[in-house]
Motif scaffolding. Structure first.
Motif, mmCIF file in Angstrom:
data_model
loop_
_atom_site.group_PDB
_atom_site.id
_atom_site.type_symbol
_atom_site.label_atom_id
_atom_site.label_comp_id
_atom_site.label_asym_id
_atom_site.label_seq_id
_atom_site.Cartn_x
_atom_site.Cartn_y
_atom_site.Cartn_z
ATOM 1 N N SER A 80 0.853 -1.196 0.000
ATOM 2 C CA SER A 80 0.000 0.000 0.000
ATOM 3 C C SER A 80 0.884 1.241 0.000
ATOM 4 O O SER A 80 2.090 1.180 0.264
ATOM 5 C CB SER A 80 -0.897 0.016 1.241
ATOM 6 O OG SER A 80 -0.102 0.137 2.418
ATOM 7 N N SER A 287 -16.650 2.275 11.940
ATOM 8 C CA SER A 287 -15.764 2.994 11.015
ATOM 9 C C SER A 287 -16.597 3.923 10.146
ATOM 10 O O SER A 287 -17.667 3.541 9.663
ATOM 11 C CB SER A 287 -15.002 1.990 10.145
ATOM 12 O OG SER A 287 -14.177 2.659 9.217
ATOM 13 N N THR A 315 -4.751 4.689 11.509
ATOM 14 C CA THR A 315 -5.587 3.613 10.972
ATOM 15 C C THR A 315 -5.841 3.738 9.475
ATOM 16 O O THR A 315 -6.561 2.912 8.915
ATOM 17 C CB THR A 315 -6.946 3.579 11.708
ATOM 18 O OG1 THR A 315 -7.602 4.855 11.559
ATOM 19 C CG2 THR A 315 -6.744 3.292 13.186
ATOM 20 N N ASP A 317 -5.626 3.191 5.666
ATOM 21 C CA ASP A 317 -5.195 2.057 4.842
ATOM 22 C C ASP A 317 -4.972 0.788 5.652
ATOM 23 O O ASP A 317 -4.223 -0.099 5.234
ATOM 24 C CB ASP A 317 -3.900 2.393 4.068
ATOM 25 C CG ASP A 317 -4.075 3.574 3.138
ATOM 26 O OD1 ASP A 317 -5.188 3.747 2.610
ATOM 27 O OD2 ASP A 317 -3.102 4.339 2.962
ATOM 28 N N SER A 319 -6.970 -2.441 7.629
ATOM 29 C CA SER A 319 -8.275 -3.087 7.693
ATOM 30 C C SER A 319 -8.835 -3.024 9.108
ATOM 31 O O SER A 319 -8.093 -2.921 10.097
ATOM 32 C CB SER A 319 -8.159 -4.547 7.249
ATOM 33 O OG SER A 319 -7.435 -5.296 8.216
ATOM 34 N N GLU A 320 -10.164 -3.111 9.210
ATOM 35 C CA GLU A 320 -10.819 -3.052 10.516
ATOM 36 C C GLU A 320 -10.373 -4.210 11.410
ATOM 37 O O GLU A 320 -10.159 -4.034 12.606
ATOM 38 C CB GLU A 320 -12.344 -3.067 10.335
ATOM 39 C CG GLU A 320 -12.882 -1.822 9.654
ATOM 40 C CD GLU A 320 -14.409 -1.854 9.538
ATOM 41 O OE1 GLU A 320 -15.025 -2.799 10.085
ATOM 42 O OE2 GLU A 320 -14.979 -0.936 8.914
ATOM 43 N N ASP A 321 -10.238 -5.419 10.829
ATOM 44 C CA ASP A 321 -9.808 -6.573 11.619
ATOM 45 C C ASP A 321 -8.418 -6.349 12.198
ATOM 46 O O ASP A 321 -8.150 -6.680 13.359
ATOM 47 C CB ASP A 321 -9.806 -7.834 10.753
ATOM 48 C CG ASP A 321 -11.217 -8.336 10.485
ATOM 49 O OD1 ASP A 321 -12.174 -7.594 10.775
ATOM 50 O OD2 ASP A 321 -11.360 -9.465 9.978
ATOM 51 N N GLU A 322 -7.515 -5.815 11.400
ATOM 52 C CA GLU A 322 -6.150 -5.569 11.861
ATOM 53 C C GLU A 322 -6.135 -4.510 12.954
ATOM 54 O O GLU A 322 -5.397 -4.625 13.937
ATOM 55 C CB GLU A 322 -5.267 -5.131 10.686
ATOM 56 C CG GLU A 322 -3.800 -4.981 11.049
ATOM 57 C CD GLU A 322 -2.944 -4.589 9.851
ATOM 58 O OE1 GLU A 322 -1.801 -4.131 10.073
ATOM 59 O OE2 GLU A 322 -3.416 -4.730 8.702
#
Length: 640
Positions: A80, A287, A315, A317, A319-322
């Motif tokens: 990214s 989010s 936060t 770039d 992911s929400e899980d990360e």
């Protein structure tokens, strides 16, 4: 799994290869540095740190196989934009190997907390969580609020969402169980009950108004209640009240009635119905517009101990899980994990997280998504709260951004300020003088950036406010010039506010001129001619102009808040310093004299003045004072 506290738990290997040349971001140089590390990198679990040309940590990551994970950073086209920027700044790496991936996850959280890297998701919260401590290092246990390291012997109950909730609960617990809250020193000097006994919030064990066995029974009841056994406690109190009433002991029955009312208050204050949940933490993530918020509910013993919103940093770039996984590991660096953790989504690394938290807690930790029943209803409530808190945060952020944009326009800044520093001095007729700095920005007050400056230069005249301001600012900016001359660290202010008028501003300007700093904008904030409920501040600008804002201006209210905050911080720091000075003794300055010898000398001679004027022979007669120490004390005072 190995002992998490073992000193040999991790093995740090030197794998640092600095790339010579400019410090400017360079993608090819960053990839070259990573490839050099790959030559010696093992295929085993561990943690890696990306570092820039100055050695500052850019990113901390963990891996099941270090060589495979780090290789991904050399394939820049698959990264990214955020990670490409990181690689472009990377000039070296440090590798730490671990026994397994769970240990790597724990170490990653520790290092993120320590280094606060700019490319890691960060739990942005500088407040430690409060606990209720049932302290057991005294014959009569004490109940109190506790923050910080859990070193004292006793039972800890928490975390609570905030100190306010702890204090309300402690208030009710004192009424319910009549446990002492005083310090040991206060307890040991009592010869009659204090006010808390009179208002029925303590059983006065200090003056034997209760037997040790009866007090210990109250302590056991309190522990049972805090562990969730409130039904048994309620039944026991009800039975005791009924028995007292039947025995016509109406005074005791009234006391027990009041204790039952306190129990009812605690139960009624739990807005969330967590009956049957046991010990659990519940997390839900929301989010919106590039911002993420996490809502946490704390349930212990089926009791709601509050909720708090978190807004992790860095936060973009990610992911929400990360983000949620990183948040959980950093959160439980500060807080002991409960046996059950509920989240609002299936996490890819859920099993690994549970294993790492099990090692951290010393007991099994279940991590999952509840599907039905009261647990599911609690999760849905947390999800709604997360969305509502995020909406409020975005609304506040919009208002804050508008205020900062108006400040930039009023004070002619090139862009809205990211960092505002506010300064004030505090002293009483020149004594215990100090300066204070508070910091504010788009996220509000940054309390971990607050600083106190003890006034200590001999040329600064006691009580000279201008001289104090010169000393504070010269020390602050001389250090900034030395440590961050290129202004890359984010610690240079975009705007400086001084609590004072033209005199303080001129003193500050002189400091900047001496240091060769030309582009820091300073404003003096002075009370206007009609200061009061309808008064206005006068803002003194560096070019000699003065501004006054309309009395209903939001910008004026915001700047007043900044001024009031630095005033509060300065006065609090001054009071703390003055309190320490009151308890100081000339013996504190004598080398080699610790608390025990100081106490022995004062007990023998009565006062520090008597010690200072004592002969060498008299000093040698003091109990616990050797001939060498007596000579040291005598030489210290008489050589002066």
């Amino acid at each position: 799994m190995s002992d998490p506290n073992s000193p040999n738990r991790f093995n740090e290997e030197t794998a640092t290869f600095a790339v010579r040349g400019a410090d400017a971001p360079d993608l090819e140089a960053g990839v070259a540095a990573i490839r050099n590390v790959l030559k010696t990198l093992p295929v085993r679990p561990g943690v890696y740190r990306m570092q820039d040309a100055r050695g500052d940590v850019l990113y901390v990551g963990k891996a099941r196989a270090l060589k495979n994970r780090v290789t991904n950073y050399t394939q820049v086209m698959r990264l990214s934009k955020r990670l490409q920027r990181m690689v472009a700044q990377t000039r070296s790496m440090t590798i730490v190997t671990t026994n397994n991936e769970a240990e790597a996850l724990l170490l990653e959280a520790q290092l993120i907390k320590r280094f606060r890297p700019p490319y890691n998701v960060l739990l942005r919260d500088d407040k430690s969580f409060p606990f209720i401590l049932l302290r057991r290092d005294h014959a009569f246990a004490r109940i109190q609020l506790h923050r910080g390291a859990r070193k004292a012997k006793g039972d800890y109950f928490g975390p609570f969402a905030g100190a306010g909730q702890v204090r309300k609960t402690l208030n009710a617990l004192q009424k319910l169980f009549l446990l002492r809250s005083c310090t040991d020193g206060f307890f040991n000097t009592r010869d009659r009950p204090c006010l808390l006994y009179q208002i029925r919030r303590c059983s006065a064990p200090c003056v034997d108004r209760i037997t040790p066995d009866a007090y210990e029974e109250l302590v056991d009841d309190a522990r049972d209640f805090l562990m969730g056994k409130k039904t048994q406690v309620q039944a026991k109190l009800g039975a005791q009240m009924q028995a007292a009433a039947e025995a016509l002991d109406f005074e005791l029955a009234a006391i027990l009635r009041d204790r039952l009312k306190a129990l009812t208050f605690i139960q009624g204050s739990q807005a969330i119905n967590a009956e049957g949940v046991g010990d659990a933490d519940i997390f839900a993530l929301a989010s919106k517009s590039g911002v993420m918020g996490i809502q946490a509910f704390f349930i212990r013993g089926g009791q709601n101990w509050g909720h708090r919103s978190f807004f992790p940093a860095h936060t973009n770039d990610v992911s929400e899980d990360e983000v949620l996984s990183a948040f959980l590991m950093q959160f439980y660096e500060e807080v002991p994990p409960p046996r059950t953790i509920f989240v609002d989504r299936e996490l890819e690394e859920a099993a690994l997280l549970a294993e790492a938290l099990r090692e951290r807690a010393g007991h099994k930790v279940a991590l999952g998504v509840p599907q039905r029943g009261p647990r599911r209803r609690l999760l849905e409530q947390a999800t709604r709260n997360a969305a509502e808190a995020l909406d409020r945060r975005l609304a506040e952020g919009t208002t804050q951004a508008k205020l900062l944009a108006e400040i930039a326009d009023i004070f002619e800044l090139p862009e809205p300020p990211e960092r505002i520093e506010v300064y004030d001095n505090s002293h009483i007729q020149g004594t215990n003088a100090l300066g204070a700095m508070v910091v504010a920005g788009p996220e509000g007050f940054q309390k971990n950036q607050y600083r106190k400056f003890n006034i200590k230069r001999p040329e600064t005249i006691a009580g000279d406010d201008y001289g104090m301001m010169r000393e504070v600012l010269s020390r602050r900016f001389a250090r900034a010039v030395e440590e961050d001359p290129d202004r890359q660290g984010g610690n240079w202010p975009d705007l400086v506010l001084l609590d004072g008028g033209r005199g303080q501003l001129n003193a500050a300007k002189a400091v900047l001129e001496d240091l060769g700093i030309e582009d820091v904008i300073m404003v003096g904030v002075a009370k206007g001619p009609h200061h009061g409920r309808e008064g206005r501040e006068v803002f003194h600008l560096m070019d000699g102009r003065e501004l006054m804002l309309p009395v209903n201006s939001p910008v004026l209210f915001y700047l007043q808040r900044l001024r009031d905050e630095v005033h509060r911080f300065a006065i609090g720091a001054h009071r703390e310093k003055r309190a320490k000075a009151i308890g100081a003794s000339p013996l504190d300055e004598v080398p080699g004299i610790g608390p025990a010898r100081k106490k022995a000398l004062l007990m023998h001679f009565g006062t520090a003045r008597a010690v200072r004027s004592a002969s060498l022979e008299d000093l040698q007669k003091a109990p616990g004072v050797s001939a060498g120490v007596a000579q040291q004390v005598y030489d210290y005072f008489h050589s002066r």
